[in-house]
Design a protein around this motif. Structure first.
Motif, PDB file in Angstrom:
ATOM      1  N   HIS A  31       0.807  -1.217   0.000  1.00  0.00           N
ATOM      2  CA  HIS A  31       0.000   0.000   0.000  1.00  0.00           C
ATOM      3  C   HIS A  31       0.845   1.274   0.000  1.00  0.00           C
ATOM      4  O   HIS A  31       0.554   2.219  -0.749  1.00  0.00           O
ATOM      5  N   SER A  91       0.054   4.024  -6.194  1.00  0.00           N
ATOM      6  CA  SER A  91      -0.730   5.192  -6.601  1.00  0.00           C
ATOM      7  C   SER A  91      -2.156   4.749  -6.942  1.00  0.00           C
ATOM      8  O   SER A  91      -3.049   5.576  -7.011  1.00  0.00           O
ATOM      9  N   GLU A 116      -9.063   2.147  -5.937  1.00  0.00           N
ATOM     10  CA  GLU A 116      -8.728   3.206  -4.971  1.00  0.00           C
ATOM     11  C   GLU A 116      -7.515   3.984  -5.472  1.00  0.00           C
ATOM     12  O   GLU A 116      -6.416   3.436  -5.572  1.00  0.00           O
ATOM     13  N   ILE A 124      -4.674   6.617  -4.932  1.00  0.00           N
ATOM     14  CA  ILE A 124      -4.001   7.140  -3.734  1.00  0.00           C
ATOM     15  C   ILE A 124      -3.291   8.405  -4.138  1.00  0.00           C
ATOM     16  O   ILE A 124      -2.173   8.388  -4.636  1.00  0.00           O
TER      17      ILE A 124
END
Ligand SMILES: Nc1ncnc2c1ncn2[C@@H]1O[C@H](COP(=O)(O)OP(=O)(O)OP(=O)(O)O)[C@@H](O)[C@H]1O
Length: 234
Positions: free
Chosen positions: A206, A210, A224, A226
């Motif tokens: 994690h 990105s 998701e 990031i």
């Protein structure tokens, strides 16, 4: 040598399905990854992660839809792509350095390569002078040597299938650091580096990501972005 503007796509899947017999391992997947992306693929066993990686690596072809890598067919872009899968692709009877020297000799006529076999081993925390055969390495050492092997080719796109499996916490953290360094260093082709990895240990990957994608039954079920790390990478 081609140079790619930062905004160009490294990987594009357009409506890709991959069937094995009647079973669809991937179902109508569309995806666009810009150069510079660091993508973590999550999903339960059988979700389709390895299948997606193989399609991008040019090791398998889609049953439907198209896959492109740097705007071309995956098979034509293999000189810019390195893949590390469950098999380490190392010779057990050679030392780590002999393995990397041999591998470097196979790619001697390709792009200029700042990374020497010795440095590639040091970068993953292995001593190039270690006289031990790879066959006598621990699992963690083998995985680190395997990562050194794929990074030696200075890939623009790195595909890693479960790189952290069988690693203890310290080895996994050092692999994450090495990958962070890979992402931060521009490639010999002048492009931003792209990373696509699968893992069952999202907590490890994690901090690198990105984009985190979760596959479920062959489809992208969650996505998701990031933004903080995406910004750091730009
Ligand atoms: N060569 C093959 N022949 C038949 N079925 C296959 C083949 N390769 C993959 N599959 C099937 O496709 C599905 C997706 O497999 P895949 O290896 O892509 O999943 P995965 O998400 O990587 O799983 P894991 O986390 O267990 O590695 C599984 O049901 C698998 O059994």
């Amino acid at each position: 040598m081609t140079s790619l503007p930062a905004s160009d796509e490294a990987v594009v899947l357009h409506r890709v399905s991959r069937l094995y017999g009647n079973f669809a391992a991937l179902r109508d997947v569309s995806l666009s990854l810009p150069a510079g992306a660091s993508v973590v693929l999550l999903g339960e066993n059988g979700a389709g992660k390895s299948t997606l990686l193989k399609l991008v690596a040019g090791l398998a072809t889609p049953s439907y839809g198209t896959v492109s890598v740097f705007g071309g067919k995956p098979i034509d872009q293999r000189h810019r792509v390195a893949t590390m899968s469950h098999a380490t692709m190392l010779y057990d009877e050679l030392t780590g350095l002999e393995n990397l020297q041999y591998f470097a000799s196979l790619h001697a006529d390709e792009a200029p390569r700042p990374l020497s076999p010795e440095q590639a081993l040091r970068d993953v925390g292995l001593d190039p002078a270690l006289p031990r055969r790879v066959g006598d390495y621990s699992q963690g050492m083998r995985q680190r040597a395997s990562l050194a092997r794929v990074l030696l080719t200075e890939p623009d796109l790195l595909l890693l299938d479960e790189p952290f499996s069988n690693l203890d916490a310290a080895s996994a953290r050092s692999m994450v650091e090495r990958l962070r360094n890979y992402l931060a260093t521009p490639s010999v082709h002048g492009t931003r580096r792209t990373l696509l990895l699968t893992t069952h240990q999202p907590e490890l990957a994690h901090p690198l990501a990105s984009l985190v994608l979760t596959l479920r039954e062959g489809r992208i079920a969650e996505r998701e972005e990031i933004s903080q790390l995406a910004a750091q990478n730009s």
